[in-house]
Design a protein around this motif. Structure first.
Motif, PDB file in Angstrom:
ATOM      1  N   SER A 165       0.862  -1.186   0.000  1.00  0.00           N
ATOM      2  CA  SER A 165       0.000   0.000   0.000  1.00  0.00           C
ATOM      3  C   SER A 165       0.892   1.227   0.000  1.00  0.00           C
ATOM      4  O   SER A 165       2.121   1.110  -0.049  1.00  0.00           O
ATOM      5  CB  SER A 165      -0.919   0.005   1.233  1.00  0.00           C
ATOM      6  N   GLY A 166       0.298   2.395   0.120  1.00  0.00           N
ATOM      7  CA  GLY A 166       1.070   3.622   0.203  1.00  0.00           C
ATOM      8  C   GLY A 166       1.597   3.884   1.603  1.00  0.00           C
ATOM      9  O   GLY A 166       2.311   4.862   1.839  1.00  0.00           O
ATOM     10  N   THR A 167       1.252   3.004   2.557  1.00  0.00           N
ATOM     11  CA  THR A 167       1.649   3.155   3.959  1.00  0.00           C
ATOM     12  C   THR A 167       2.685   2.102   4.331  1.00  0.00           C
ATOM     13  O   THR A 167       2.599   0.960   3.885  1.00  0.00           O
ATOM     14  CB  THR A 167       0.422   2.986   4.884  1.00  0.00           C
ATOM     15  N   GLY A 168       3.636   2.473   5.162  1.00  0.00           N
ATOM     16  CA  GLY A 168       4.570   1.493   5.712  1.00  0.00           C
ATOM     17  C   GLY A 168       5.613   1.022   4.722  1.00  0.00           C
ATOM     18  O   GLY A 168       5.816   1.603   3.642  1.00  0.00           O
ATOM     19  N   ASN A 169       6.287  -0.064   5.087  1.00  0.00           N
ATOM     20  CA  ASN A 169       7.339  -0.635   4.258  1.00  0.00           C
ATOM     21  C   ASN A 169       6.794  -1.796   3.449  1.00  0.00           C
ATOM     22  O   ASN A 169       6.196  -2.713   4.000  1.00  0.00           O
ATOM     23  CB  ASN A 169       8.494  -1.127   5.141  1.00  0.00           C
ATOM     24  N   ASN A 170       6.985  -1.753   2.138  1.00  0.00           N
ATOM     25  CA  ASN A 170       6.519  -2.831   1.281  1.00  0.00           C
ATOM     26  C   ASN A 170       7.293  -2.803  -0.032  1.00  0.00           C
ATOM     27  O   ASN A 170       8.065  -1.876  -0.300  1.00  0.00           O
ATOM     28  CB  ASN A 170       5.004  -2.737   1.044  1.00  0.00           C
ATOM     29  N   PHE A 171       7.076  -3.815  -0.849  1.00  0.00           N
ATOM     30  CA  PHE A 171       7.850  -3.991  -2.077  1.00  0.00           C
ATOM     31  C   PHE A 171       7.681  -2.820  -3.046  1.00  0.00           C
ATOM     32  O   PHE A 171       8.655  -2.363  -3.654  1.00  0.00           O
ATOM     33  CB  PHE A 171       7.425  -5.296  -2.755  1.00  0.00           C
ATOM     34  N   VAL A 172       6.463  -2.330  -3.195  1.00  0.00           N
ATOM     35  CA  VAL A 172       6.221  -1.242  -4.158  1.00  0.00           C
ATOM     36  C   VAL A 172       7.002   0.003  -3.768  1.00  0.00           C
ATOM     37  O   VAL A 172       7.708   0.603  -4.596  1.00  0.00           O
ATOM     38  CB  VAL A 172       4.720  -0.925  -4.267  1.00  0.00           C
ATOM     39  N   LYS A 173       6.909   0.406  -2.523  1.00  0.00           N
ATOM     40  CA  LYS A 173       7.600   1.616  -2.083  1.00  0.00           C
ATOM     41  C   LYS A 173       9.119   1.438  -2.118  1.00  0.00           C
ATOM     42  O   LYS A 173       9.856   2.368  -2.466  1.00  0.00           O
ATOM     43  CB  LYS A 173       7.128   2.004  -0.689  1.00  0.00           C
ATOM     44  N   THR A 174       9.578   0.232  -1.791  1.00  0.00           N
ATOM     45  CA  THR A 174      11.012  -0.037  -1.867  1.00  0.00           C
ATOM     46  C   THR A 174      11.515   0.071  -3.298  1.00  0.00           C
ATOM     47  O   THR A 174      12.555   0.684  -3.578  1.00  0.00           O
ATOM     48  CB  THR A 174      11.334  -1.430  -1.304  1.00  0.00           C
ATOM     49  N   MET A 175      10.773  -0.535  -4.235  1.00  0.00           N
ATOM     50  CA  MET A 175      11.164  -0.480  -5.645  1.00  0.00           C
ATOM     51  C   MET A 175      11.170   0.950  -6.172  1.00  0.00           C
ATOM     52  O   MET A 175      12.098   1.363  -6.886  1.00  0.00           O
ATOM     53  CB  MET A 175      10.213  -1.342  -6.487  1.00  0.00           C
ATOM     54  N   LEU A 176      10.168   1.732  -5.837  1.00  0.00           N
ATOM     55  CA  LEU A 176      10.116   3.116  -6.303  1.00  0.00           C
ATOM     56  C   LEU A 176      11.322   3.902  -5.795  1.00  0.00           C
ATOM     57  O   LEU A 176      11.929   4.683  -6.544  1.00  0.00           O
ATOM     58  CB  LEU A 176       8.820   3.786  -5.838  1.00  0.00           C
ATOM     59  N   SER A 177      11.682   3.673  -4.539  1.00  0.00           N
ATOM     60  CA  SER A 177      12.837   4.371  -3.972  1.00  0.00           C
ATOM     61  C   SER A 177      14.123   3.952  -4.670  1.00  0.00           C
ATOM     62  O   SER A 177      14.953   4.799  -5.049  1.00  0.00           O
ATOM     63  CB  SER A 177      12.927   4.079  -2.470  1.00  0.00           C
ATOM     64  N   LEU A 178      14.307   2.647  -4.862  1.00  0.00           N
ATOM     65  CA  LEU A 178      15.511   2.159  -5.524  1.00  0.00           C
ATOM     66  C   LEU A 178      15.595   2.626  -6.973  1.00  0.00           C
ATOM     67  O   LEU A 178      16.675   2.976  -7.472  1.00  0.00           O
ATOM     68  CB  LEU A 178      15.554   0.633  -5.462  1.00  0.00           C
ATOM     69  N   MET A 179      14.461   2.632  -7.653  1.00  0.00           N
ATOM     70  CA  MET A 179      14.448   3.040  -9.062  1.00  0.00           C
ATOM     71  C   MET A 179      14.748   4.519  -9.252  1.00  0.00           C
ATOM     72  O   MET A 179      15.139   4.950 -10.337  1.00  0.00           O
ATOM     73  CB  MET A 179      13.092   2.694  -9.692  1.00  0.00           C
ATOM     74  N   GLN A 180      14.565   5.289  -8.193  1.00  0.00           N
ATOM     75  CA  GLN A 180      14.890   6.716  -8.267  1.00  0.00           C
ATOM     76  C   GLN A 180      16.367   6.976  -7.966  1.00  0.00           C
ATOM     77  O   GLN A 180      16.873   8.065  -8.256  1.00  0.00           O
ATOM     78  CB  GLN A 180      14.022   7.492  -7.267  1.00  0.00           C
ATOM     79  N   ASN A 181      17.046   5.965  -7.400  1.00  0.00           N
ATOM     80  CA  ASN A 181      18.419   6.203  -6.938  1.00  0.00           C
ATOM     81  C   ASN A 181      19.471   5.248  -7.493  1.00  0.00           C
ATOM     82  O   ASN A 181      20.656   5.468  -7.274  1.00  0.00           O
ATOM     83  CB  ASN A 181      18.447   6.130  -5.404  1.00  0.00           C
TER      84      ASN A 181
END
Length: 305
Positions: free
Chosen positions: A152-168
């Protein structure tokens, strides 16, 4: 109808609070307010709230850390569940509990049915299975919902991790030989609402005549690699990401982790859809909606700063 939700602040509890309409009187408590490992805390909270239904969204979900913290994993995922079951039985309220695809070993090549024999291969899965049994051994009308790959958009999860990594990162390598189904927490919350709505409003009647287990994820299947590619492509489409970095598929053997994962943990939803009348939505469509919501929330946050 009063509903008590455990695990406030987590991604599922957050979505449950969003989707439950005003006809429900929802009380959500964090682990600081309701420690499910503490039987007295559980009893006090249920006595104070007097819910018709308790939804257990609290869990120890750190799969790899559980290997070295077995006691804590079992305390939360088993003892906590048993405490809730006993308190619900004493208070005459129903319990909806969320479990996991990790109760299976992943050796099947076809989706797992509800009555397939569980055989967890890591501590997290073993603790969740024992929690299921701790509940169904106590409560005659317990509802257990197995799900998988929740984000989801809350907390730690695969989607948010991937978005962060893909930006950096200039490129990524993602496991391609573990197969399951991504599940948007909002969709899971909608299903739980559907189940809770079957409870007669204001009436002390059972949700079901006997303990029942449902399998619920979004529709379709994916590897973690497939999931990552979809996140990248939709992220580019929605302007969340600026460039489509390369994503390399790799076997799990090239990315060893403390906890072994099932290689195939797709859950069959046919029986659940048939008995509840609630239909699944394909995971990519749900990811699209989640990223739209994530983009809107990000714009609102930027406007406030």
């Amino acid at each position: 109808m009063k509903v008590l939700i455990t695990g406030k602040g987590g991604q599922l509890a957050t979505e449950l609070i969003k989707v439950f309409p005003n006809k429900f009187d929802v009380v959500a408590l964090s682990s600081h307010e309701l420690d499910i490992v503490d039987a007295e805390s559980v009893e006090r909270s249920i006595a104070a709230v007097k819910p018709a239904i308790v939804i257990n969204a609290a869990a120890y979900t750190a799969v790899d850390k559980a290997e070295d913290n077995q006691q804590r994993a079992f305390d939360v995922n088993y003892l906590g569940c048993e405490n809730l079951a006993h308190a619900c039985k004493a208070a005459g309220c129903s319990l909806i509990h969320v479990s996991t695809d990790f109760v299976f070993d992943g050796k099947k090549a076809t989706p797992y049915f509800v009555d397939d024999v569980p055989n967890p291969i890591n501590v997290y899965g073993a603790s969740k299975l024992r929690g299921e049994r701790g509940i169904t051994n106590v409560l005659e009308d317990a509802v257990v919902i197995r799900t998988a790959w929740v984000y989801s958009g809350t907390g730690n999860n695969f989607v948010k991790t991937m978005l962060s990594l893909m930006q950096n990162k200039p490129e990524l390598s993602v496991i391609c030989d573990q197969i399951g189904t991504p599940t948007w927490a909002n969709g899971l919350a909608q299903f739980i609402l559907h189940i809770a709505s079957k409870y007669g409003e204001g009436e002390r009647q059972s949700l079901v005549p006997k303990p029942v287990t449902y399998h619920w994820t979004d529709a379709g299947v994916a590897s973690w690699y497939d999931f990552a590619v979809a996140i990248r492509d939709l992220g580019i489409e929605k302007g969340i990401l600026k460039q489509a970095i390369p994503i390399n598929p790799i076997p799990a053997s090239q990315y060893p982790l403390p906890a072994e994962r099932p290689s195939f943990s797709v859950l069959d939803k046919t029986e659940t859809e048939g008995s509840t009348g609630f239909k699944t939505t394909h995971w990519r469509h749900q990811l699209d909606k989640m990223l739209d919501e994530y983009t809107e929330d990000s714009k609102l946050s930027e406007g406030k700063t």
